[in-house]
Design a protein around this motif. Structure first.
Motif, PDB file in Angstrom:
ATOM      1  N   GLU A 565       0.829  -1.208   0.000  1.00 20.99           N
ATOM      2  CA  GLU A 565       0.000   0.000   0.000  1.00 20.99           C
ATOM      3  C   GLU A 565       0.864   1.258   0.000  1.00 20.99           C
ATOM      4  OE1 GLU A 565      -2.476  -0.342   3.352  1.00 20.99           O
ATOM      5  OE2 GLU A 565      -3.770  -1.916   2.491  1.00 20.99           O
ATOM      6  N   LYS A 566       1.936   1.228   0.773  1.00 17.21           N
ATOM      7  CA  LYS A 566       2.838   2.379   0.815  1.00 17.21           C
ATOM      8  C   LYS A 566       3.440   2.649  -0.556  1.00 17.21           C
ATOM      9  CE  LYS A 566       5.661   2.139   4.154  1.00 17.21           C
ATOM     10  NZ  LYS A 566       6.856   1.671   4.877  1.00 17.21           N
ATOM     11  N   VAL A 567       3.866   1.576  -1.256  1.00 14.53           N
ATOM     12  CA  VAL A 567       4.462   1.744  -2.595  1.00 14.53           C
ATOM     13  C   VAL A 567       3.445   2.337  -3.562  1.00 14.53           C
ATOM     14  CG1 VAL A 567       5.404   0.475  -4.551  1.00 14.53           C
ATOM     15  CG2 VAL A 567       6.182  -0.052  -2.255  1.00 14.53           C
ATOM     16  N   THR A 568       2.184   1.835  -3.488  1.00 15.19           N
ATOM     17  CA  THR A 568       1.153   2.389  -4.388  1.00 15.19           C
ATOM     18  C   THR A 568       0.903   3.866  -4.094  1.00 15.19           C
ATOM     19  OG1 THR A 568      -0.501   1.561  -2.812  1.00 15.19           O
ATOM     20  CG2 THR A 568       0.051   0.153  -4.690  1.00 15.19           C
ATOM     21  N   GLU A 569       0.848   4.210  -2.785  1.00 17.12           N
ATOM     22  CA  GLU A 569       0.640   5.613  -2.432  1.00 17.12           C
ATOM     23  C   GLU A 569       1.786   6.489  -2.926  1.00 17.12           C
ATOM     24  OE1 GLU A 569       0.131   5.713   1.720  1.00 17.12           O
ATOM     25  OE2 GLU A 569      -1.873   4.807   1.703  1.00 17.12           O
ATOM     26  N   VAL A 570       3.025   5.997  -2.776  1.00 14.79           N
ATOM     27  CA  VAL A 570       4.184   6.774  -3.255  1.00 14.79           C
ATOM     28  C   VAL A 570       4.128   6.940  -4.768  1.00 14.79           C
ATOM     29  CG1 VAL A 570       6.683   6.725  -3.491  1.00 14.79           C
ATOM     30  CG2 VAL A 570       5.640   6.206  -1.299  1.00 14.79           C
ATOM     31  N   ASN A 571       3.723   5.880  -5.481  1.00 15.90           N
ATOM     32  CA  ASN A 571       3.606   5.988  -6.945  1.00 15.90           C
ATOM     33  C   ASN A 571       2.545   7.005  -7.340  1.00 15.90           C
ATOM     34  OD1 ASN A 571       5.595   4.050  -7.476  1.00 15.90           O
ATOM     35  ND2 ASN A 571       4.130   2.378  -7.204  1.00 15.90           N
ATOM     36  N   LYS A 572       1.404   6.951  -6.590  1.00 19.61           N
ATOM     37  CA  LYS A 572       0.362   7.938  -6.876  1.00 19.61           C
ATOM     38  C   LYS A 572       0.867   9.356  -6.641  1.00 19.61           C
ATOM     39  CE  LYS A 572      -3.615   4.984  -5.867  1.00 19.61           C
ATOM     40  NZ  LYS A 572      -4.758   4.774  -4.942  1.00 19.61           N
ATOM     41  N   VAL A 573       1.591   9.518  -5.527  1.00 24.22           N
ATOM     42  CA  VAL A 573       2.119  10.859  -5.228  1.00 24.22           C
ATOM     43  C   VAL A 573       3.094  11.302  -6.306  1.00 24.22           C
ATOM     44  CG1 VAL A 573       3.540  12.141  -3.593  1.00 24.22           C
ATOM     45  CG2 VAL A 573       1.714  10.691  -2.758  1.00 24.22           C
ATOM     46  N   LYS A 574       3.918  10.338  -6.774  1.00 21.97           N
ATOM     47  CA  LYS A 574       4.849  10.689  -7.854  1.00 21.97           C
ATOM     48  C   LYS A 574       4.105  11.147  -9.099  1.00 21.97           C
ATOM     49  CE  LYS A 574       8.763   7.753  -6.658  1.00 21.97           C
ATOM     50  NZ  LYS A 574       9.586   6.603  -7.076  1.00 21.97           N
ATOM     51  N   VAL A 575       3.031  10.413  -9.470  1.00 27.45           N
ATOM     52  CA  VAL A 575       2.254  10.794 -10.661  1.00 27.45           C
ATOM     53  C   VAL A 575       1.641  12.176 -10.491  1.00 27.45           C
ATOM     54  CG1 VAL A 575       0.249  10.178 -12.041  1.00 27.45           C
ATOM     55  CG2 VAL A 575       1.839   8.410 -11.306  1.00 27.45           C
ATOM     56  N   GLU A 576       1.073  12.399  -9.279  1.00 29.12           N
ATOM     57  CA  GLU A 576       0.467  13.703  -9.042  1.00 29.12           C
ATOM     58  C   GLU A 576       1.491  14.821  -9.105  1.00 29.12           C
ATOM     59  OE1 GLU A 576      -1.420  13.286  -5.337  1.00 29.12           O
ATOM     60  OE2 GLU A 576      -3.064  12.029  -6.076  1.00 29.12           O
ATOM     61  N   LEU A 577       2.670  14.569  -8.522  1.00 28.37           N
ATOM     62  CA  LEU A 577       3.718  15.595  -8.565  1.00 28.37           C
ATOM     63  C   LEU A 577       4.172  15.866  -9.997  1.00 28.37           C
ATOM     64  CD1 LEU A 577       5.864  14.561  -5.488  1.00 28.37           C
ATOM     65  CD2 LEU A 577       4.518  16.628  -5.735  1.00 28.37           C
ATOM     66  N   GLN A 578       4.262  14.799 -10.799  1.00 27.37           N
ATOM     67  CA  GLN A 578       4.645  15.022 -12.194  1.00 27.37           C
ATOM     68  C   GLN A 578       3.589  15.852 -12.930  1.00 27.37           C
ATOM     69  OE1 GLN A 578       5.330  11.187 -13.842  1.00 27.37           O
ATOM     70  NE2 GLN A 578       7.296  10.879 -12.736  1.00 27.37           N
ATOM     71  N   GLU A 579       2.301  15.560 -12.666  1.00 25.12           N
ATOM     72  CA  GLU A 579       1.253  16.360 -13.305  1.00 25.12           C
ATOM     73  C   GLU A 579       1.310  17.819 -12.861  1.00 25.12           C
ATOM     74  OE1 GLU A 579      -2.348  14.443 -12.341  1.00 25.12           O
ATOM     75  OE2 GLU A 579      -2.037  12.731 -13.722  1.00 25.12           O
ATOM     76  N   GLN A 580       1.523  17.998 -11.539  1.00 22.82           N
ATOM     77  CA  GLN A 580       1.595  19.370 -11.037  1.00 22.82           C
ATOM     78  C   GLN A 580       2.799  20.116 -11.598  1.00 22.82           C
ATOM     79  OE1 GLN A 580       1.516  18.982  -6.845  1.00 22.82           O
ATOM     80  NE2 GLN A 580      -0.623  18.272  -6.773  1.00 22.82           N
ATOM     81  N   ILE A 581       3.937  19.392 -11.738  1.00 25.83           N
ATOM     82  CA  ILE A 581       5.127  20.033 -12.328  1.00 25.83           C
ATOM     83  C   ILE A 581       4.866  20.424 -13.782  1.00 25.83           C
ATOM     84  CG2 ILE A 581       7.508  19.559 -13.062  1.00 25.83           C
ATOM     85  CD1 ILE A 581       7.699  17.861 -10.435  1.00 25.83           C
ATOM     86  N   GLY A 582       4.115  19.557 -14.517  1.00 22.42           N
ATOM     87  CA  GLY A 582       3.779  19.915 -15.909  1.00 22.42           C
ATOM     88  C   GLY A 582       2.928  21.179 -15.987  1.00 22.42           C
ATOM     89  N   HIS A 583       1.924  21.241 -15.046  1.00 22.89           N
ATOM     90  CA  HIS A 583       1.088  22.460 -15.011  1.00 22.89           C
ATOM     91  C   HIS A 583       1.923  23.690 -14.688  1.00 22.89           C
ATOM     92  CE1 HIS A 583      -2.745  20.554 -15.695  1.00 22.89           C
ATOM     93  NE2 HIS A 583      -2.529  19.669 -14.700  1.00 22.89           N
ATOM     94  N   LEU A 584       2.865  23.525 -13.747  1.00 20.72           N
ATOM     95  CA  LEU A 584       3.699  24.675 -13.374  1.00 20.72           C
ATOM     96  C   LEU A 584       4.578  25.138 -14.535  1.00 20.72           C
ATOM     97  CD1 LEU A 584       4.758  23.571  -9.794  1.00 20.72           C
ATOM     98  CD2 LEU A 584       3.304  25.500 -10.364  1.00 20.72           C
ATOM     99  N   GLU A 585       5.117  24.166 -15.293  1.00 16.14           N
ATOM    100  CA  GLU A 585       5.925  24.560 -16.453  1.00 16.14           C
ATOM    101  C   GLU A 585       5.082  25.258 -17.520  1.00 16.14           C
ATOM    102  OE1 GLU A 585       9.323  21.018 -16.166  1.00 16.14           O
ATOM    103  OE2 GLU A 585       7.742  20.978 -17.709  1.00 16.14           O
TER     104      GLU A 585
END
Length: 671
Positions: A565-585
């Motif tokens: 569960e921790k690994v899935t949550e970290v992966n989700k957070v990574k995906v969300e951070l990548q999306e947010q970084i794309g929006h910021l760029e």
């Protein structure tokens, strides 16, 4: 055997005498582990006896030595028996028909005291009973011997005094099983002495007294005593077999318990290894997460640098706009239309910035929803913990059920123990009935002897009356006969007193035997209880270890699920951070919104990292607690194992002391 022959020839040559051909011929015969040196009816010289006496000490190549009817001299017998004193291989010795005298009897006594290998000794037709002093030495050696099992003393002119000395020797001897005294002069007194010694000797199984003028009632009593010895030997052998079987069962139980304990230790070691592997994997995953967080921090730092660059570019653009404004102020009147167009464009840009702000607010609301989802996940984890606690309660109930089953098994074991007690009591009752029968028989014998004595007294009285009525010329003879009758009467009364004392001694002996039987029964009950307790503890420990093993497996599964569960949550957070970084760029121009968004993301990342760290710390704390509990259980198992080993050793020592203890007769005499 060939080597023995060569040594014999060499010793004869060294003594200056030629070796006897008959002896050499016997020594040429093939020998083995059970070879027999038969020199029967061979006239052996003194030199031959001396050579054989020098060769016999130690290990001889034969197990039986036959020297019957050899006409041995006193010195030759002494040399031969002196060599046999330290021999370790000869089991049977035949010396019949050699006319052994006092020196031979003394040498035989010395042989019986020192030799530890001879089991059968034949002394037929030797007239040892004629030499009282030598025969007393022989009886003393027989009393000190602990290895001879068969003794043949036929036709040795043993009188009642020799029989008395033999009886004294038999009371001290505890190994002789067969004694042949046929065709001697033992008589009534010797028969009684031998019968009295049988009450203390419990190993003699066969005693031949034919042709000794011993009354029939004494012979019957001797047969009954021998039968009693045989029955006692059978009972002792059966008890020893039972003790041997019990020892084997105890050893088997120990081996099974050791195997179970070793299997448990192997499983615990395997679980420790698996746990160490999982810890290493979790540490590797934590390091990977830490690296991912470091990468995210580096990305955020790069974004901050880009924002600073955009701010500098914006400052340069503002300066250019100011310069252009000055140019525009100079050209306002000419380019109003252009200014209006620019104003409209600025309004459009403001509207676009407002739309972008709305989008950012929407993203903030989505992030808050994600926080709520994380909180829901925390609640689910708490519910799982509660479910695990319920499972623990269920395990405790199962443990209580197993303890109840163990109690039922203990009750069954007690029932079996009661059955064994009843069997043992039955055997003791049978022994007591045998003792009662013997006492009744002895009382009947005493009553019969008293009646016979009374009849004899009446006959003597009638004889005395008839003698008084006779003439005075026969008074001297009558007085002599009367004196003899009085002496016999005194002897009869003394014998009756001895019989009464013996009856009292038998009663005391019976009472002591009943007390020893009660003590043995109590000791047996205590040993059974200790064995049952040890078995119950071993079963409880095995069940407890199985419960701990299942508990470790469940915790390992929970740990694996939580890590997934921790690994899935970290992966989700990574995906969300990548999306947010794309929006910021994509939205570099919106400086204020980007700054707020970055701050919000940093706070979320810090919260998530803190939550993960707290979860990891909690798991590590649980793992350390489980390890500490496991160490405590291992220490308890080792302590219980040592206690069980001590109890088993105490049980074995008690059983061996009970088995190897002195017989009933010696116990009663000591008490």
């Amino acid at each position: 055997m060939e080597r023995f022959r060569r040594e014999y020839a060499r010793l004869c040559a060294a003594a200056g005498a030629a070796p006897q051909e008959a002896v050499l011929r016997r020594l040429r015969e093939p020998g083995g582990a059970r070879a027999r040196l038969d020199l029967t009816a061979q006239s052996l010289s003194l030199q031959t006896c001396g050579a054989l006496g020098r060769l016999l000490p130690g290990a001889a190549p034969f197990a039986a030595l036959a020297l019957g009817d050899c006409g041995l001299s006193e010195e030759g017998v002494k040399l031969l028996l002196h060599g046999l004193c330290s021999n370790t291989t000869v089991k049977s010795l035949d010396l019949k028909g050699n006319n052994l005298r006092s020196m031979g009897a003394e040498a035989l006594g010395k042989l019986l005291r020192q030799n530890k290998s001879i089991r059968s000794l034949t002394l037929e037709w030797n007239s040892l009973g004629m030499w009282e002093e030598g025969f007393s030495f022989f009886c003393q050696g027989l009393a000190a011997n602990n290895f001879l099992q068969r003794l043949d003393l036929r036709n040795n002119q043993i009188n009642h005094q020799g029989a008395g000395e033999l009886a004294v020797a038999l009371t001290q001897n505890a190994c002789l099983q067969e004694l042949d005294l046929r065709w001697n002069n033992i008589g009534l007194l010797g028969g009684r002495a031998l019968l009295n010694c049988l009450h203390r000797n419990k190993t003699l199984k066969r005693l031949e007294l034919a042709g000794n003028n011993v009354p029939g009632d004494i012979l019957k009593a001797v047969e009954q005593a021998l039968d009693h010895n045989q029955d006692r030997e059978a009972i002792l052998s059966e008890a020893q077999n039972r003790v041997y079987i019990l020892n084997k069962e105890v050893l088997n139980l120990k081996d099974e318990k050791n195997k179970q304990f070793l299997d448990l230790m192997d499983t615990v070691d395997k679980q420790k290894e698996e746990k160490a592997k999982s810890e290493r994997m979790s540490a590797a995953r934590v390091s990977q997460l830490q690296e991912a967080l470091d990468e995210q921090h580096s990305i955020i730092n790069s974004l901050k640098a880009k924002l600073q660059m955009t701010e500098a570019a914006l400052a340069l653009s503002e300066q250019k706009v100011h310069n252009l404004g000055e140019l525009l102020n100079a050209m306002k009147q000419e380019q109003t239309s252009v200014a209006e167009c620019h104003f409209r464009e600025l309004q459009q840009q403001k509207q676009e910035s407002a739309d972008r702000e709305g989008k950012l607010l929407h993203d903030l609301s989505a992030a808050s929803e994600k926080n709520l989802l994380l909180r829901n996940q925390v609640d689910e984890l708490e519910r799982k913990c509660k479910v695990q606690q319920d499972q623990l309660f269920q395990v405790k109930q199962d443990l209580a059920n197993t303890t109840a089953e163990l109690k039922l098994r203990a009750v069954q074991a007690e029932e079996r123990l009661e059955m064994e007690k009843r069997r043992f009591k039955q055997s003791l009752e049978d022994m007591e009935s045998l003792r009662v029968k013997e006492v009744d028989h002895m009382t009947q014998h005493i009553e019969a002897s008293e009646r016979s004595m009374q009849d004899r007294i009446q006959k003597l009285e009638t004889i005395r009356i008839s003698l008084e009525e006779e003439l005075s010329q026969v008074k001297a003879a009558a007085l002599a006969e009367r004196g003899q009758a009085e002496e016999e009467l005194i002897k009869a009364r003394n014998q009756a007193r001895l019989e009464e004392q013996r009856l009292e001694h038998l009663k005391e002996k019976l009472q002591l035997m009943t007390e020893s039987r009660d003590e043995a029964q109590n000791c047996y009950l205590k040993q059974k209880e200790m064995a049952a307790e040890a078995q119950a503890r071993a079963k409880q420990l095995s069940l407890h270890a199985d419960g701990l093993r299942r508990r470790l497996e469940e915790l390992q599964q929970d740990l694996n699920s939580k890590e997934e569960e921790k690994v899935t949550e970290v992966n989700k957070v990574k995906v969300e951070l990548q999306e947010q970084i794309g929006h910021l760029e994509a939205e570099r121009t919106a400086q204020d919104g980007l700054r707020e968004k970055i701050a919000a993301l940093e706070r979320q990342l810090k919260a998530l990292s803190n939550n993960h760290r707290e979860a990891l710390l909690d798991k590590e704390g649980e793992i350390s607690l489980l390890l500490e509990k496991l160490r405590m259980k291992e220490a308890e198992i080792s302590r219980v194992r040592e206690e069980e080993a001590q109890r088993a050793s105490f049980l074995q020592n008690a059983i061996m002391a009970y088995v190897q203890g002195p017989p009933f007769g010696t116990q009663s005499s000591r008490k």
